[in-house]
Design a protein around this motif. Structure first.
Motif, short mmCIF file in Angstrom:
data_model
loop_
_atom_site.label_atom_id
_atom_site.label_comp_id
_atom_site.label_asym_id
_atom_site.label_seq_id
_atom_site.Cartn_x
_atom_site.Cartn_y
_atom_site.Cartn_z
N ALA A 1 0.66 -0.81 0.01
CA ALA A 1 0.35 0.11 0.13
C ALA A 1 1.04 1.25 -0.28
O ALA A 1 2.03 1.50 0.39
CB ALA A 1 -0.92 0.56 1.34
N GLY A 2 0.34 2.17 -0.21
CA GLY A 2 0.83 3.56 -0.13
C GLY A 2 1.78 4.19 0.66
O GLY A 2 2.65 4.76 0.98
N THR A 3 0.57 4.12 1.95
CA THR A 3 1.04 4.48 3.35
C THR A 3 2.41 3.51 3.88
O THR A 3 3.19 4.25 4.23
CB THR A 3 -0.11 4.13 3.74
N VAL A 4 2.75 2.38 3.07
CA VAL A 4 3.61 1.56 3.70
C VAL A 4 4.71 1.84 2.76
O VAL A 4 5.80 2.38 4.07
CB VAL A 4 3.53 -0.18 3.45
N ILE A 5 5.06 2.27 1.42
CA ILE A 5 6.27 2.89 1.06
C ILE A 5 6.30 4.41 1.67
O ILE A 5 7.93 4.61 1.91
CB ILE A 5 5.80 2.58 -0.76
N GLU A 6 4.44 5.15 1.37
CA GLU A 6 5.53 6.32 2.10
C GLU A 6 6.31 6.72 4.17
O GLU A 6 6.85 6.66 3.68
CB GLU A 6 3.80 7.82 2.90
N ALA A 7 5.45 4.55 4.14
CA ALA A 7 6.20 5.42 6.20
C ALA A 7 7.70 4.59 5.87
O ALA A 7 8.71 4.84 6.91
CB ALA A 7 5.36 3.94 6.91
N ALA A 8 8.43 4.04 4.60
CA ALA A 8 9.45 2.80 4.64
C ALA A 8 10.16 4.77 4.67
O ALA A 8 11.70 4.04 4.44
CB ALA A 8 9.53 2.16 3.69
N LYS A 9 10.01 5.56 3.99
CA LYS A 9 11.08 6.33 4.00
C LYS A 9 11.10 7.51 4.59
O LYS A 9 12.39 8.16 5.11
CB LYS A 9 10.43 7.58 2.39
N SER A 34 1.91 -0.94 11.14
CA SER A 34 2.64 -0.55 11.52
C SER A 34 3.42 0.83 10.51
O SER A 34 3.65 1.94 11.69
CB SER A 34 4.01 -1.22 11.11
N ALA A 35 2.83 0.76 9.16
CA ALA A 35 3.15 2.10 8.68
C ALA A 35 2.34 3.21 8.83
O ALA A 35 3.31 4.51 9.05
CB ALA A 35 3.38 1.20 7.33
N LYS A 36 1.13 2.95 9.36
CA LYS A 36 0.74 3.74 9.81
C LYS A 36 0.72 4.70 10.91
O LYS A 36 1.05 5.79 11.31
CB LYS A 36 -1.29 3.17 10.12
N ALA A 37 1.15 3.49 11.94
CA ALA A 37 1.31 4.33 13.32
C ALA A 37 2.76 5.07 13.24
O ALA A 37 2.73 6.23 13.97
CB ALA A 37 1.93 2.82 14.46
N VAL A 38 3.69 5.00 11.97
CA VAL A 38 4.40 5.47 12.07
C VAL A 38 4.24 7.01 11.20
O VAL A 38 4.69 7.78 11.81
CB VAL A 38 6.02 4.89 10.99
N LEU A 39 3.20 7.43 10.91
CA LEU A 39 3.13 8.11 9.80
C LEU A 39 2.64 8.70 11.14
O LEU A 39 2.74 10.40 11.08
CB LEU A 39 2.22 7.48 8.50
N GLY A 91 10.09 6.91 19.09
CA GLY A 91 11.23 5.89 18.16
C GLY A 91 10.47 4.48 17.81
O GLY A 91 10.94 3.68 16.83
N LYS A 92 9.64 4.07 18.56
CA LYS A 92 9.13 2.43 18.53
C LYS A 92 8.58 2.33 17.69
O LYS A 92 8.28 1.11 17.27
CB LYS A 92 8.20 2.39 20.27
N THR A 93 7.45 3.30 17.24
CA THR A 93 6.58 3.23 15.52
C THR A 93 7.54 2.36 15.01
O THR A 93 7.46 1.50 13.98
CB THR A 93 5.68 4.58 15.79
N TRP A 94 8.63 2.99 14.21
CA TRP A 94 9.26 3.57 13.53
C TRP A 94 10.49 1.73 14.02
O TRP A 94 10.31 0.80 12.68
CB TRP A 94 10.93 4.40 13.76
N GLU A 95 10.42 1.25 15.07
CA GLU A 95 11.05 0.30 15.52
C GLU A 95 10.02 -1.07 14.78
O GLU A 95 10.30 -1.86 14.12
CB GLU A 95 11.29 -0.14 16.51
N MET A 96 9.02 -0.68 15.30
CA MET A 96 8.68 -2.01 14.80
C MET A 96 7.62 -1.63 13.42
O MET A 96 8.16 -3.60 13.10
CB MET A 96 7.09 -1.22 16.14
N LEU A 97 8.39 -1.36 12.79
CA LEU A 97 7.55 -1.40 11.19
C LEU A 97 9.40 -2.64 10.23
O LEU A 97 9.23 -3.18 9.53
CB LEU A 97 7.75 -0.09 10.58
N GLN A 98 10.28 -1.32 11.51
CA GLN A 98 11.52 -2.39 10.76
C GLN A 98 11.47 -4.27 10.75
O GLN A 98 11.98 -4.69 9.57
CB GLN A 98 12.55 -1.87 11.44
N THR A 99 10.80 -4.11 12.51
CA THR A 99 10.84 -5.53 12.41
C THR A 99 9.65 -6.71 11.55
O THR A 99 10.02 -7.27 11.02
CB THR A 99 9.97 -5.71 13.98
#
Length: 298
Positions: free
Chosen positions: A38-46, A111-116, A55-63
């Protein structure tokens, strides 16, 4: 024999059914693995870790992304078993792999939504903090510019924008776009005051220059007036042999008049030497006008 044949037929049917289901699952796995995220995942990955409030939201997305990547690269069953039990095992593996892949994609999306959300929260905080600092600087300018602007309306406008900015800062429900717009508007008001301060400084400098020149010009006018007055008092003809001059540098024009002529009220010979149109001396050193009339003497 009939019973044996029936068991064999059942086993074959069960095997074939398991293989069919296995191939169905593996087909879905390959399709899902090739489907873009999804576009949200691609956006969050950046987004980097410093760009989020938590920072925990970012770490969860990486996992979750790593888990999904591992599953997508995992080999799927061949679905070519020759026995019923082997076929059923392949079917079970394929079904579990498909389920895990779907779950991993959902987790990545969450996870991506949480990062955004965390990114937007940090952006909002940063903009709010920046506007707070900007409003403080604007207040200092408002105070220091009192009496120092060409147009005080610019200070009134700045004061209004400072109040509006502080209102948004204190409201936790303020939207990002409103805070950003307030910052731009405040910048405009600050620029207007700075321009007005500069305009007054230029005007004051010009006024000071005019004031400094005024005494010199007044002195020059008074001197010119005295010169004209003196010229009027000494006006008239210079007599025979006198040459007039319009230059400002005194020049000797020579003696005028002739011996034996009476050039003054006291009589006598007063041959005249002129150093300018109205600056003459007779031979006795008396200051006379162009006609030889004594103005002052020894």
């Amino acid at each position: 024999m009939a019973g044996t044949a029936g068991v064999v037929a059942f086993n074959v049917h069960t095997k074939d059914e398991a293989i069919s289901d296995c191939r169905h699952y593996t087909a879905q796995i390959r399709k899902l693995a090739g489907t873009p995220l999804a576009g949200t995942v691609i956006e969050a990955a950046k987004v980097d870790k410093q760009g989020v409030a938590d920072g925990k939201t970012w770490e969860m997305l990486q996992t979750d992304q790593k888990k999904l990547s591992d599953l997508a690269q995992k080999n799927v069953p061949a679905c070519d078993a020759t026995s019923r039990s082997a076929a059923q095992k392949q079917e079970s593996v394929a079904a579990a792999s498909l389920k895990s892949l779907k779950s991993a994609r959902r987790d990545v999306g969450t996870s991506a939504k949480a990062v955004l959300v965390s990114r937007d929260a940090k952006t909002l905080k940063d903009v709010r903090d920046a506007l707070t600092a900007k409003a403080g600087q604007a207040k200092q300018l408002l105070d220091s510019s009192a009496g120092n602007v060409a147009d005080d309306a610019t200070r009134t406008a700045l004061s209004q924008q400072i109040d509006a900015a502080n209102g948004l800062i204190g409201n936790q429900q303020s939207k990002l776009v409103d805070l950003q717009q307030a910052a731009q508007t405040l910048d405009g008001a600050v620029n207007a005051v700075n321009a007005s301060v500069q305009a007054k400084a230029v005007a004051d400098a010009e006024a000071a220059q005019v004031a400094a020149q005024a005494p010199a010009e007044a002195t020059q006018k008074r001197a010119s007036a005295r010169l004209k007055s003196s010229g009027s008092a000494r006006g008239g003809s210079f007599g025979s042999g006198v040459r007039s001059s319009t230059t400002s540098t005194p020049q000797i024009h020579g003696f005028a008049g002739s011996a034996g002529e009476d050039h003054g009220p006291e009589g006598g010979h007063h041959d005249i030497m002129c150093f300018g149109p109205h600056d003459c001396l007779d031979r006795n050193g008396n200051q006379v006008d162009g006609n030889g009339n004594i103005i002052s003497g020894n």
